[in-house]
Design a protein around this motif. Structure first.
Motif, PDB file in Angstrom:
ATOM      1  N   SER A   1      71.162  38.452  21.796  1.00  0.00           N
ATOM      2  CA  SER A   1      72.276  37.689  21.941  1.00  0.00           C
ATOM      3  C   SER A   1      73.081  37.378  20.440  1.00  0.00           C
ATOM      4  O   SER A   1      73.741  36.935  20.384  1.00  0.00           O
ATOM      5  N   THR A   2      72.075  38.052  19.486  1.00  0.00           N
ATOM      6  CA  THR A   2      73.002  37.163  18.014  1.00  0.00           C
ATOM      7  C   THR A   2      74.144  38.208  18.514  1.00  0.00           C
ATOM      8  O   THR A   2      75.349  38.572  17.914  1.00  0.00           O
ATOM      9  N   ILE A   3      73.917  39.748  18.167  1.00  0.00           N
ATOM     10  CA  ILE A   3      74.560  40.565  18.514  1.00  0.00           C
ATOM     11  C   ILE A   3      76.858  40.183  19.239  1.00  0.00           C
ATOM     12  O   ILE A   3      77.241  39.608  18.970  1.00  0.00           O
ATOM     13  N   GLN A   4      75.490  39.579  20.575  1.00  0.00           N
ATOM     14  CA  GLN A   4      76.928  38.797  21.468  1.00  0.00           C
ATOM     15  C   GLN A   4      78.022  37.799  20.390  1.00  0.00           C
ATOM     16  O   GLN A   4      78.961  37.691  21.334  1.00  0.00           O
ATOM     17  N   LEU A   5      76.845  36.903  20.323  1.00  0.00           N
ATOM     18  CA  LEU A   5      77.545  35.898  19.336  1.00  0.00           C
ATOM     19  C   LEU A   5      78.889  36.044  19.416  1.00  0.00           C
ATOM     20  O   LEU A   5      79.546  35.577  18.306  1.00  0.00           O
ATOM     21  N   TRP A   6      77.862  36.755  18.165  1.00  0.00           N
ATOM     22  CA  TRP A   6      79.188  37.436  16.510  1.00  0.00           C
ATOM     23  C   TRP A   6      80.248  38.474  17.287  1.00  0.00           C
ATOM     24  O   TRP A   6      81.867  38.191  16.813  1.00  0.00           O
ATOM     25  N   LYS A   7      80.797  38.718  18.202  1.00  0.00           N
ATOM     26  CA  LYS A   7      81.280  39.425  19.051  1.00  0.00           C
ATOM     27  C   LYS A   7      82.182  38.685  19.621  1.00  0.00           C
ATOM     28  O   LYS A   7      83.403  38.352  19.510  1.00  0.00           O
TER      29      LYS A   7
END
Length: 552
Positions: A191-197
Motif C-alpha cells: 500500500s505504501t508503494i502504491q501511495l508513493w506512486k
C-alpha cells in the motif's frame, strides 16, 4: 473481542508490519508472543485496530515530513485487506504532538477516548499494544498492558527487521530513483508503494526536507530558539508597522514574495494594501510555516491570493524573470550566519536578481555593520545596573538563563556575550576559533573600558537584550557588511540602487532606530575613539538599513 492499539508516527508502513498483522489477527490473544500479561479473556481475538497517529498536528520537518491526511490515507489503504478479508474494524486517531514525558503512553489512551467521543475506552483488560520501541513497551507494561513487540527482539534487545524510519533514510539516500531500489521496494508495504506512486509529492517532500543542510530534526534553524517569544518580538504591532512603513513605498505590485516570512505577520499588511497582487511567503522552519497556515485558516489575509512555500532560500525557488518584488525582512543575516557567510549571501543575491522581472525590486530591511567596522574603539559599559557575580553561571534551562542574564549588569553581560558569541557555531564546526570575540580591558581615569573592534562592539550592542533567545541569537552575525559594502554587492549582481534623498521612504538608507538608541544604548553603552591619551566620544553607528535594488 480485543483492541489492538498501534501507536506511531506512521510515516509509512512496512512489509514486516503487513505480514505481522496477518499473523496476529488470526490468533487468540493467548497464542500471541506478548511482553507482559493480558488482563482480559485469553480467548479474545483482536477485532479492532486503533492506529494512533502521533504528532498528527506536525509536518514539514525531518521528524514529521508527511502531513496527517497523507498518513491517514496510507493507513486506510494499508488496513483495507484486514477489513475486507478478516472483518477487522480499523480506526485512525490523530494524536497531537507531546514533548517526551513519562505520561506519554497514558496520554495516547486519553486522546483515543476523547477523540472518539468516549466510544472507545482502552484498558489493559480489552487492549493489546503493538510497539517495537523499548521505552514505549516499558511505559505500557507499567500501566498493566500486554505488548506485542513487533520488530523488537526483547530477549536479545535488538531489531529483527528495519523500522519505518530506516526505510525513510533509504528513500532519502536513493531519492527519485526509489522505485529501482529493490531493497526499499521489498521492505515497505504494497500500500505504501502504491501511495508513493499515486502521490509522488510525498517522496519528493521527504527527500527535500531530509536533505536540507540547514534544518534540524524538528524543522528549525536552531534547537534553542523560542518561537513564541521570537514571534512576539518580531511581530509587535508598533515594530511591525514601522518595518512595513520602511519598505511599503518601494514595492512593485504584481507577484510579491516575502522571503523569510516567519509567522506571516508582515504578509497580513501586504494583503490589505496589495489586494490585486499575489503574495507568496517563503519560510524554512516547520514551526513558522504552521503559524502562517494558521493565519490563513483564520482569514487574516482577506480575499488576497496568499500562498506559502517551505523552502531553503539558498536554493532556486522561482523561475527566472517571474517575480516583481522580493522582500527580505531580517533574513539576509540568517543566510550569512547559517550558510557559508559571504559565499552564500552573494549566491542568494544572484538568485534574487535572476528571479526578478526587469524593473523588479529586491527590498532588504535588515541589520547593517558600521563603515569602519575594523577600527578599534573604547567601549564604556554600565557596571552598576545589575550584578557582576557568577557571570558564566551554567544554567539548566532557557528560563533560568534568561533570568540570570537579566540580572547581570551591562558590563557583566558583555563578558558573558564574549564567551557565548558564536560558540554553538564553533562547536558544530561551522565557524573557527577566529570568530571568538577578542578584547582587552583598560583603565583610564578610574574608568574601565573594553577595547575591541567596532564591529564586535556593535554585535554586542545589537544582541545584548535578546535574553529570551540568547543561545539562538548568538549564533548569528549582524555587522558583517557596511552599508556601502551592501550596495556594492547588489550593484555587482546587476542591480541599480534606488536612492531618493528627498523622499526617504522611497530611498535606500542606513539608520539607527531611535527607540533602540533611547532604551538600549543610552546610559548602558558609550563609544570612544582614542587619540594619544585622549578619548573622544563618537556617535552610535547605524544598526539597520533599507536597501532597494532594481533589476536593470
Amino acid at each position: 473481542m480485543a483492541y489492538l492499539l498501534f501507536p506511531g508516527r506512521h510515516l509509512l508502513t512496512t512489509a514486516f508490519q503487513q505480514n505481522y498483522l496477518w499473523d496476529i489477527l488470526r490468533l487468540p490473544v493467548s497464542k500471541l508472543d506478548l511482553v507482559g500479561d493480558y488482563k482480559g479473556d485469553s480467548n479474545d481475538k483482536i477485532t479492532h485496530i486503533i492506529f494512533a497517529v502521533t504528532s498528527a498536528n506536525q509536518e514539514n520537518s525531518r521528524y514529521n515530513p508527511v502531513p496527517f491526511y497523507m498518513r491517514a490515507l496510507g493507513l486506510d489503504r494499508f488496513s483495507k485487506e484486514y477489513r475486507e478479508s478478516l472483518g477487522v474494524q480499523c480506526d485512525i486517531v490523530a494524536i497531537p504532538h507531546f514533548n517526551p514525558n513519562e505520561h506519554f503512553a497514558d496520554y495516547i489512551l486519553k486522546e483515543v477516548s476523547e477523540r472518539t467521543e468516549s466510544n472507545i475506552k482502552l484498558t489493559n483488560k480489552n487492549t493489546v499494544v503493538l510497539s517495537s520501541t523499548p521505552t514505549m513497551i516499558d511505559m505500557y507494561n507499567k500501566l498493566g498492558f500486554a505488548v506485542l513487540p513487533a520488530e523488537y527482539d526483547v530477549a536479545n534487545k535488538l531489531l529483527k527487521s528495519d523500522t519505518p524510519i530506516e526505510y525513510i533514510k533509504k528513500l532519502v539516500e536513493v531519492g527519485n530513483s526509489w522505485s529501482d531500489n529493490q531493497g526499499l521496494v521489498d521492505g515497505v508495504s504494497r500500500s505504501t508503494i502504491q501511495l508513493w506512486k499515486d502521490f509522488p509529492e510525498i517522496t519528493a517532500k521527504i527527500v527535500r526536507l531530509w536533505r536540507d543542510p540547514l534544518l534540524t530534526e524538528s524543522g528549525s534553524l536552531t534547537e534553542t530558539r523560542n518561537y513564541s517569544t521570537y514571534a512576539i518580538g518580531m511581530g509587535h504591532t508598533n515594530l511591525l508597522l514601522s518595518k512595513y512603513k520602511d519598505i511599503k513605498e518601494s514595492l512593485v505590485p504584481g507577484k510579491i514574495v516575502d522571503e523569510g516570512c516567519a509567522d506571516g505577520a508582515l504578509m497580513t499588511l501586504l494583503a490589505k494594501d496589495f489586494t490585486d497582487s499575489d503574495i507568496i511567503g517563503i519560510e524554512i522552519t516547520s514551526e513558522f510555516t504552521a503559524r502562517c497556515l494558521e493565519r490563513q485558516r483564520a482569514g487574516e489575509f482577506g480575499g488576497t491570493f496568499v500562498y506559502f512555500h517551505q523552502r531553503n532560500l539558498m536554493e532556486k525557488i522561482f523561475e527566472d524573470s517571474s517575480i516583481d518584488t522580493t522582500i527580505c525582512n531580517s533574513t539576509t543575516h540568517e543566510i550569512w550566519s547559517y550558510g557559508d557567510r559571504e559565499e552564500s549571501l552573494l549566491n542568494y543575491i544572484d538568485l534574487k536578481q535572476k528571479q526578478l522581472n526587469k524593473g523588479g525590486r529586491l527590498v532588504i530591511r535588515d541589520v547593517v555593520g558600521p563603515e569602519n567596522k575594523d577600527s578599534i574603539v573604547y567601549m564604556e559599559l554600565n557596571s552598576s545596573d545589575g550584578s557582576n557575580e557568577d557571570i558564566l553561571k551554567v544554567c539548566d534551562s532557557q528560563d533560568s538563563l534568561q533570568e540570570h542574564l537579566n540580572g547581570l549588569s551591562t558590563h557583566a553581560r558583555f563578558v558573558r556575550f564574549a564567551e557565548d558569541y558564536l560558540r554553538g557555531m564553533r562547536e558544530n564546526g561551522k565557524r573557527g576559533e577566529d570568530t571568538k570575540i577578542k578584547y582587552t580591558e583598560e583603565i583610564l581615569d578610574n574608568k574601565t573600558y573594553i577595547v575591541l573592534k567596532l564591529k564586535d562592539a556593535m554585535e554586542f550592542m545589537t544582541k545584548k537584550d535578546y535574553t529570551d533567545n540568547w543561545n539562538s541569537e548568538l549564533n548569528e552575525e549582524f555587522a558583517f557588511w557596511s552599508f556601502n559594502e551592501w550596495k556594492n554587492a547588489l550593484k555587482n549582481a546587476g542591480f541599480r540602487i534606488i536612492e531618493n534623498p528627498n523622499e526617504m521612504e522611497k530611498s535606500s538608507r542606513a539608520f539607527a532606530i531611535p527607540w533602540i538608541v533611547e532604551n538600549r544604548f543610552n546610559n548602558k553603552v558609550a563609544l570612544y575613539n582614542k587619540e594619544g591619551s585622549t578619548l573622544t566620544s563618537i556617535p552610535y553607528p547605524e544598526t539597520n538599513m533599507v536597501l532597494i535594488g532594481e533589476k536593470i
